[in-house]
Write a protein that holds these residues in place. Structure first.
Motif, PDB file in Angstrom:
ATOM      1  N   HIS A   1      -1.392   7.943   3.620  1.00 17.00           N
ATOM      2  CA  HIS A   1      -1.795   6.668   4.206  1.00 17.00           C
ATOM      3  C   HIS A   1      -3.262   6.700   4.640  1.00 17.00           C
ATOM      4  O   HIS A   1      -3.991   5.712   4.450  1.00 17.00           O
ATOM      5  N   ARG A   2      -3.693   7.804   5.219  1.00 17.81           N
ATOM      6  CA  ARG A   2      -5.108   7.902   5.632  1.00 17.81           C
ATOM      7  C   ARG A   2      -6.039   7.735   4.450  1.00 17.81           C
ATOM      8  O   ARG A   2      -7.061   7.049   4.534  1.00 17.81           O
ATOM      9  N   ASN A   3      -5.683   8.344   3.342  1.00 19.46           N
ATOM     10  CA  ASN A   3      -6.570   8.316   2.181  1.00 19.46           C
ATOM     11  C   ASN A   3      -6.558   6.971   1.453  1.00 19.46           C
ATOM     12  O   ASN A   3      -7.582   6.518   0.947  1.00 19.46           O
ATOM     13  N   LEU A   4      -5.392   6.339   1.397  1.00 15.76           N
ATOM     14  CA  LEU A   4      -5.307   5.053   0.707  1.00 15.76           C
ATOM     15  C   LEU A   4      -5.870   3.914   1.555  1.00 15.76           C
ATOM     16  O   LEU A   4      -6.324   2.907   1.020  1.00 15.76           O
ATOM     17  N   PHE A   5      -5.829   4.090   2.876  1.00 16.49           N
ATOM     18  CA  PHE A   5      -6.257   3.023   3.780  1.00 16.49           C
ATOM     19  C   PHE A   5      -7.292   3.574   4.771  1.00 16.49           C
ATOM     20  O   PHE A   5      -6.991   3.763   5.956  1.00 16.49           O
ATOM     21  N   PRO A   6      -8.511   3.825   4.302  1.00 17.42           N
ATOM     22  CA  PRO A   6      -9.528   4.430   5.164  1.00 17.42           C
ATOM     23  C   PRO A   6     -10.087   3.489   6.225  1.00 17.42           C
ATOM     24  O   PRO A   6     -10.765   3.931   7.146  1.00 17.42           O
ATOM     25  N   THR A   7      -9.789   2.204   6.101  1.00 19.75           N
ATOM     26  CA  THR A   7     -10.354   1.215   7.023  1.00 19.75           C
ATOM     27  C   THR A   7      -9.311   0.628   7.970  1.00 19.75           C
ATOM     28  O   THR A   7      -9.537   0.513   9.169  1.00 19.75           O
ATOM     29  N   SER A   8      -8.158   0.261   7.432  1.00 25.66           N
ATOM     30  CA  SER A   8      -7.175  -0.508   8.197  1.00 25.66           C
ATOM     31  C   SER A   8      -6.219   0.391   8.962  1.00 25.66           C
ATOM     32  O   SER A   8      -6.139   1.600   8.754  1.00 25.66           O
ATOM     33  N   ASN A   9      -5.447  -0.247   9.833  1.00 29.09           N
ATOM     34  CA  ASN A   9      -4.465   0.477  10.632  1.00 29.09           C
ATOM     35  C   ASN A   9      -3.326   1.046   9.807  1.00 29.09           C
ATOM     36  O   ASN A   9      -2.590   1.905  10.291  1.00 29.09           O
ATOM     37  N   TYR A  10      -3.175   0.578   8.567  1.00 24.20           N
ATOM     38  CA  TYR A  10      -2.142   1.152   7.710  1.00 24.20           C
ATOM     39  C   TYR A  10      -2.333   2.663   7.567  1.00 24.20           C
ATOM     40  O   TYR A  10      -1.364   3.404   7.418  1.00 24.20           O
ATOM     41  N   GLY A  11      -3.570   3.092   7.615  1.00 21.82           N
ATOM     42  CA  GLY A  11      -3.828   4.517   7.477  1.00 21.82           C
ATOM     43  C   GLY A  11      -4.474   5.166   8.676  1.00 21.82           C
ATOM     44  O   GLY A  11      -4.427   6.386   8.834  1.00 21.82           O
ATOM     45  N   GLN A  12      -5.048   4.360   9.540  1.00 21.22           N
ATOM     46  CA  GLN A  12      -5.836   4.923  10.640  1.00 21.22           C
ATOM     47  C   GLN A  12      -5.065   4.998  11.958  1.00 21.22           C
ATOM     48  O   GLN A  12      -5.589   5.544  12.931  1.00 21.22           O
TER      49      GLN A  12
END
Length: 980
Positions: A237-248
């Motif tokens: 999730h961190r890698n696919l979503f580097p900007t949004s809360n989905y990954g952060q």
């Protein structure tokens, strides 16, 4: 594979043969119930109604009369995505606190309790903003003291016990990226009580008993750090979503935020998101829709709507990668490749879903056939995890012995290239749709499945997209191979993905959440609030229990020389055919390998790949499952294809031919799988448990040695398969065909000898007698420690089962049990704990006891002491005891054994030497069971007795001298545990 629930009655449609006449018209339509408007989708087989109350509350109702129970989900469109940046994990905190009661429930005197709760909230705000270590320690000490005083007035877990008394099963909740969902499974006659309690629960939640619950969340965080799969998922999730809360942002939150909670922030979050226009009540089961919506409207009309803005984020930038991450941990190595998908309900999401099934569907996907079937990897697959705004498309695989993860990754990309080039089987799309439809028919009978699909639709778009769910396969059937190829070339680019390598090694980045000093708090489990008394007094029409008369429910006939047990399927056109053998791996250690080998070999006329495709193309399946004392062949699918499916399997079983190359590859993969089991902590604990129960020679390590595995030859395995039908077995059929027709067809297709062969003599295992406390220890690199208590007791007698059931309900079988109340709620020693007196599956075996605590390593001594106190002295709570009995009574009244479950219930009864449904006996005698009965039972069976303690922990985090205080310590090697 994402399951979509829609109708599929015609056999032609199940085979993907779509004509213009077969296309259904799906559109939104409207109606009203007593002035309450609702919407529904035409041709929805679930006949779901979507109501919107005046205050904006969504109510989603779908009737299913299969059993007198209702699956209920209360879904809130708020999860870790909507956590404040400075309080991650808050939604998850709140989920835990919604079980703590209200101003009326969970307290003996709220007016007296409230000043303490207000003081605790203020202290946490001070604690939250204090950085000085000494000052923080002093504040926490005060929090602990005040919490202890408040707990003297509260009643811990009263909500859970109330729901148990009501007959609810599986009281639970979960928090995830976009949702928090509260779940119950209630008797249909308790709907009025359930709705009142839920309305009050969300009207007036009180955040009591907070610091011990917070410690449970700490434990949950520590468990994730011991879970390599969880760490891989977070990295994906961190890698696919580097900007949004989905990954952060993660659901449980950061350690720093866990250490600095704010009750004020939690209350603000509740007030912001727990509003009617952001909540859905979803019911699936046995109720009257018109009556239910009236009750819901009456109970929840008090809710006031407020504006709620959905989580919005800037569009994620295009991935410029590949983004590569390595995760270290003690478990087996694997590789995962992730792509970012489109929003829920979009064509991109549908196409990605289809791609996942082209790659892996369990039988005829590219990974299934080209990698798993050809044994080029240990195992692999693909799936789509869909969110509102994005999807996570995951392709994964585990390496064989001496195979690099880089090589595995390359093999996975070769399968992607096949899709991009369009060189896959033209019939695969039709077969996928046919199998989707088969799964959907099966799913329609499950209340939880129906409610889960509706819940997901609400979270994604408040149910507005349900029409796409209902018409999903019709839309999917219009997709051509060219569409797939075109989409794959856009979706699978050369650099728009992430690769996660899970490698074996020490993760030095782990920082465990430190244990605060907590004084055990009172649980007051013998008290009951006036509120609970009022709810329990509400009228409810008892459900009449239904018992099985095996002589009437099961028809008997012959299938060749085998006995045929028959139960008709009156609901749909699906069948399940079983061949049941009373022999397993204890009779022949090579049987599990032979059953596995069957998946990789063909016949003189067909390859293994062709056979798998043939089954998948007719939406049927087969399996051969070898247990320790039984082997079960299962063939299932659409009745129209019954003869084709049975003929396919019988031809494979009787005419399979040796394939030395396939066996060589299988041996290598089995060796790797066996090695991987030694890296899996749950498998290690299972082995420790068996060692404690049976000694050094036990069912767990009764397996082929490494040398025996290496020396296996193809002829031996093929002979075992060819000879299988020659052993005595029972044939069982559940399906729409009449018994005479089923008997005739099976007798023709399934050849049996005039006289069956005798089973090879089976190995038997005797349970040990614990004469002194002993500790079995195995070292494992982990943050937590896991402890099991094991003791063998008396021989099986049917008369004892009821006492055991009542005792388990009262003592340690759930969140309302004494064990959970004490170990977790009062002492905050564990996230997970239970204790069960286990009933054997066969009359020759004995009862046994198993307790469990999973705690931080530095809490182990306290956890052991806490469980031992309960084993020694049974606390008395008359209220909890009556709740335990009421819960069991409701379970027995609403339990329905149906379909092929009748057949397996009959076999289970036979193994215990019974020819009747023992549930009736339990129900008739339940009222006579007193607390003194289970107290005597506890004294005779558990108190003061020696136990074997199975301890799995890091030898760097627990002290051997502490273990030696428990009993004589024996450190077991993995070879001793696994037998190889």
């Amino acid at each position: 594979m994402k399951l979509k629930l829609i109708a599929c009655a015609a056999a032609a449609m199940l085979l993907g043969l779509h004509t213009k006449a077969q296309q259904k018209n799906y559109q939104w339509a409207a109606g009203t119930t007593d002035g309450i408007p609702y919407k529904y989708v035409s041709n929805d087989p679930m006949k779901t109604r979507f109501y919107t109350l005046k205050n904006g509350l969504t109510v989603i109702l779908t009737e299913n009369k299969k059993e007198p129970r209702i699956t209920a989900k209360i879904a809130v469109r708020a999860g870790s995505n909507t956590d404040p940046k400075d309080h991650t994990g808050l939604a998850h905190y709140l989920e835990h606190l919604l079980f703590k009661g209200t101003g009326e429930m969970g307290t003996t005197n709220f007016a007296k309790e409230k000043p303490y709760l207000d003081q605790i909230e203020s202290l946490y705000e001070e604690y939250n903003t204090t950085t000085d270590t000494a000052k923080r320690r002093a504040i926490y000490k005060t929090i602990d003291q005040v919490s202890g005083e408040a707990a003297k007035i509260s009643i811990a877990n009263e909500y859970t016990k109330l729901m148990a008394t009501m007959g609810s099963q599986g009281t639970n909740a979960h928090t995830w990226v976009e949702e928090t969902v509260y779940e119950e499974n209630i008797p249909s006659t308790s709907l009025n009580k359930f709705l009142k309690v839920q309305a009050d629960r969300f009207r007036d939640p009180v955040f009591r008993i907070f610091h011990t619950e917070l410690e449970a969340v700490y434990e949950e965080k520590n468990r994730t750090m011991d879970n390599d799969a969880w760490k891989v998922m977070e990295a994906m999730h961190r890698n696919l979503f580097p900007t949004s809360n989905y990954g952060q942002q993660t659901t449980i939150g950061t350690i720093e935020h866990l250490k600095n909670p704010s009750l004020k922030a939690i209350r603000e979050y509740f007030n912001k998101y727990y509003v009617p226009n952001n909540i859905a009540i979803i019911l699936s089961g046995d109720f009257n829709t018109e009556a239910a919506i009236k009750q819901i409207n009456q109970q929840f009309a008090y809710m006031q709507p407020r504006p709620v803005s959905s989580y919005e984020h800037a569009p994620e930038p295009e991935i410029k990668g590949p983004v590569v991450t390595e995760i270290l941990g003690p478990s087996a190595e694997n590789v995962q490749i992730g792509f970012r998908g489109g929003p829920e309900g979009s064509r991109e999401a549908m196409m990605a879903d289809l791609l996942s099934s082209i790659l892996a569907n369990g039988k005829a996907g590219l990974i299934d056939l080209n990698l798993n079937q050809q044994q080029k990897i240990l195992s692999g697959g693909a799936y789509l995890r869909q969110y509102k705004d994005y999807g996570v498309f995951d392709i994964y695989a585990t390496a064989k012995q001496d195979q690099s993860l880089e090589n595995v990754k390359d093999l996975l990309f070769e399968q992607i290239d096949i899709i991009r080039k369009g060189t896959f089987d033209d019939n695969l799309l039709k077969a996928i749709i046919a199998n989707y439809k088969l799964d959907e028919i099966r799913g329609l009978s499950s209340n939880d499945n129906r409610a889960s699909q509706l819940m997901q639709s609400f979270i994604a778009n408040k149910g507005e997209g349900w029409i796409k769910n209902v018409s999903y396969l019709q839309a999917l059937s219009k997709i051509t191979k060219k569409d797939v190829v075109d989409f794959a070339n856009k979706f699978f680019k050369d650099d728009n993905y992430t690769v996660i390598y899970k490698r074996k090694g020490e993760d030095k980045s782990i920082v465990k959440v430190e244990k605060p000093a907590i004084t055990p708090v009172a649980t007051n489990d013998n008290l009951e609030s006036d509120y609970v008394k009022k709810v329990n007094a509400l009228p409810a029409t008892p459900v009449k229990p239904l018992w099985i008369d095996y002589n009437k429910a099961i028809q008997k006939g012959k299938a060749g020389n085998a006995e045929l047990l028959y139960v008709p399927n009156k609901e749909n056109e699906l069948f399940s055919l079983y061949y049941r053998f009373d022999m397993g791996s204890w009779n022949n250690k090579i049987l599990p390998v032979a059953a596995n080998y069957l998946s990789y070999i063909g016949t003189d006329k067909s390859t293994a790949e062709a056979i798998n495709k043939a089954f998948y193309n007719i939406a049927c399946n087969y399996s051969v499952n070898v247990g320790t004392e039984n082997t079960t062949v299962t063939i299932s699918g659409l009745q129209e294809n019954f003869e084709k499916a049975v003929r396919l399997f019988e031809d494979l079983l009787l005419n399979c031919k040796a394939d030395d190359a396939a066996l060589s590859a299988l041996k290598g993969r089995l060796a790797k799988a066996r090695a991987n089991r030694k890296l899996d902590k749950s498998s290690i604990m299972q082995g420790l448990n068996a060692y404690a129960a049976y000694g050094d020679k036990n069912p767990f390590n009764y397996t082929l040695t490494d040398e025996e595995l290496k020396s296996l030859d193809s002829k031996t395995l093929v002979d075992a398969l060819h000879q299988l039908n020659g052993y005595k077995h029972t044939v069982m059929y559940f399906g729409p065909a009449a018994i005479a027709d089923a008997s005739r067809k099976i007798s023709t297709l399934h050849q049996t000898p005039a006289r069956f062969n005798a089973y090879p003599e089976g190995r038997t295992f005797s349970r040990t007698s614990q004469t002194a406390n002993q500790v079995l220890f195995t070292n494992y690199d982990m943050v937590q420690s896991e402890i099991r208590w094991v003791r063998n007791t008396d021989s099986y007698t049917p008369a004892k089962e009821l006492t055991v059931d009542v005792f388990n309900n009262y003592f340690g079988g759930g969140m309302g049990g004494i064990v959970f109340q004490t170990i977790r709620e009062s002492k905050a020693l564990a996230y997970s704990t239970y204790a069960l007196y286990l009933t054997p599956a066969k009359k020759e075996d004995s009862y046994s006891f198993m307790g469990y605590v999973g705690s931080q390593a530095d809490k182990m001594n306290d956890a052991v002491a806490g469980m031992n106190e309960l084993i020694t002295t049974l606390p008395r709570s008359d209220k909890s005891f009556e709740s335990a009995k009421a819960s069991l009574k409701n379970d027995l009244e609403t339990d329905r054994i149906t379909d092929d479950g009748i057949l397996f219930s009959y076999l289970a009864a036979q193994r215990k030497g019974l020819d009747y449904d023992i549930r009736k006996q339990k129900y008739d005698q339940l009222g006579k069971v007193s607390f003194s009965d289970i107290q005597t039972f506890h004294q005779q069976e558990l108190s003061g007795k020696p136990y074997t303690y199975c301890v799995l922990a890091s030898d760097k985090k627990v002290k051997m001298e502490d273990l030696q205080k428990i009993g004589q310590v024996k450190t077991l090697t993995l070879e001793e545990i696994f037998g190889y």
